[in-house]
Enzyme design. Structure first.
Site, PDB file in Angstrom:
ATOM      1  N   GLN A 108     -14.508   2.222   1.020  1.00 57.89           N
ATOM      2  CA  GLN A 108     -13.783   1.833  -0.201  1.00 57.89           C
ATOM      3  C   GLN A 108     -13.329   3.086  -0.945  1.00 57.89           C
ATOM      4  O   GLN A 108     -14.133   3.976  -1.222  1.00 57.89           O
ATOM      5  CB  GLN A 108     -14.680   0.982  -1.116  1.00 57.89           C
ATOM      6  N   ASN A 111     -13.328  -3.627   1.807  1.00 57.77           N
ATOM      7  CA  ASN A 111     -14.423  -2.667   1.927  1.00 57.77           C
ATOM      8  C   ASN A 111     -15.189  -2.556   0.607  1.00 57.77           C
ATOM      9  O   ASN A 111     -14.571  -2.423  -0.451  1.00 57.77           O
ATOM     10  CB  ASN A 111     -13.866  -1.287   2.292  1.00 57.77           C
ATOM     11  N   ASP A 135       0.854  -1.184   0.000  1.00 55.79           N
ATOM     12  CA  ASP A 135       0.000   0.000   0.000  1.00 55.79           C
ATOM     13  C   ASP A 135       0.895   1.240   0.000  1.00 55.79           C
ATOM     14  O   ASP A 135       1.882   1.300   0.733  1.00 55.79           O
ATOM     15  CB  ASP A 135      -0.907  -0.010   1.229  1.00 55.79           C
ATOM     16  N   HIS A 174     -10.234  -5.051  -3.512  1.00 52.62           N
ATOM     17  CA  HIS A 174      -8.912  -5.346  -2.964  1.00 52.62           C
ATOM     18  C   HIS A 174      -9.024  -5.678  -1.485  1.00 52.62           C
ATOM     19  O   HIS A 174      -9.911  -5.224  -0.787  1.00 52.62           O
ATOM     20  CB  HIS A 174      -7.967  -4.156  -3.177  1.00 52.62           C
ATOM     21  N   PHE A 175      -8.083  -6.485  -1.025  1.00 59.85           N
ATOM     22  CA  PHE A 175      -7.991  -6.852   0.391  1.00 59.85           C
ATOM     23  C   PHE A 175      -6.785  -6.159   1.011  1.00 59.85           C
ATOM     24  O   PHE A 175      -5.671  -6.264   0.504  1.00 59.85           O
ATOM     25  CB  PHE A 175      -7.842  -8.372   0.540  1.00 59.85           C
ATOM     26  N   HIS A 176      -7.038  -5.447   2.091  1.00 61.28           N
ATOM     27  CA  HIS A 176      -5.946  -4.893   2.895  1.00 61.28           C
ATOM     28  C   HIS A 176      -5.410  -5.978   3.819  1.00 61.28           C
ATOM     29  O   HIS A 176      -6.186  -6.627   4.537  1.00 61.28           O
ATOM     30  CB  HIS A 176      -6.447  -3.748   3.781  1.00 61.28           C
TER      31      HIS A 176
END
Lengths: 133, 133
Positions: B92, B85, B31, B98-100
């Site tokens: 979001q 999200n 990120d 996407h996955f954090h």
């Protein structure tokens, strides 16, 4: 089955829950302390503590997608959070892996103050992670 | 490929990223505004906006498990949050699913004030959700 685990007891039927979905491998039921209307949990029947033990559990994906979409549609939610916490420091309360599916409604936003920073030494960090994969 | 999507541009190589994992179907990279050391994203190459369009993407599971475990091991994190999200109301920001993957460290806990309530009319709510599955 872990005798001390509240989710194992729910899975076995030894504790009550409001079940919304079930397959051979997983179960979904309402969170007993919801943060929003429709807050549900998706839980594998096999007792594993964290996602780090879950390499062979890709059946979870289908449950997460199905339940996320069903809670959104059931209550016309404008959004859904999917969240899974590993370890006490990350907020995990029940030590049996589970995904929170939390519908979100306009006007009921939760404020999360993330302290976001600018990425530094990114390639060095990336290399350290790549070396673990 | 969505021409206006920053993640599609990263996937195509038109924008830089610090990549940590890649398969035919997904990519993981750091990120750009991490909330903790090792904060990474797991992203399908196919452009879908939310998890509600992701029924056929169970390959995501493997990526999420692998990256969660690698960031934990790389930096000796005590915990990991996995979060995804859907919708602006849910936080979001990039409209490509996407996955954090966020490692957590003792002494760096984030406070999330969830307003948890006691579940009421659970069986009625469960029935409304079940009718959507």
């Amino acid at each position: 089955m872990n005798d001390d685990c509240v989710f194992c007891k729910i899975i076995e039927g030894d504790l009550p829950s409001h079940k919304i979905y079930e397959t051979d491998d997983l179960i979904a039921f309402l969170d007993a302390e919801p943060v929003s209307k429709g807050h549900a949990l998706v839980v594998p029947k096999k007792h594993v503590e964290t996602i780090h033990e879950a390499h062979d559990m890709d059946y979870m994906w289908n449950g997460i997608v199905k339940v996320s979409t069903a809670v959104k549609d059931a209550f016309n939610a404008e959004g859904v959070n999917v969240e899974q916490n590993n370890g006490e420091v990350a907020g995990q309360e029940v030590m049996h892996m589970h995904f929170h599916i939390t519908p979100r409604y306009t006007g009921e936003e939760i404020e999360i103050e993330y302290d976001r920073t600018e990425l530094k030494s990114g390639e060095k960090l990336a290399e350290e992670i790549r070396s673990e994969i």
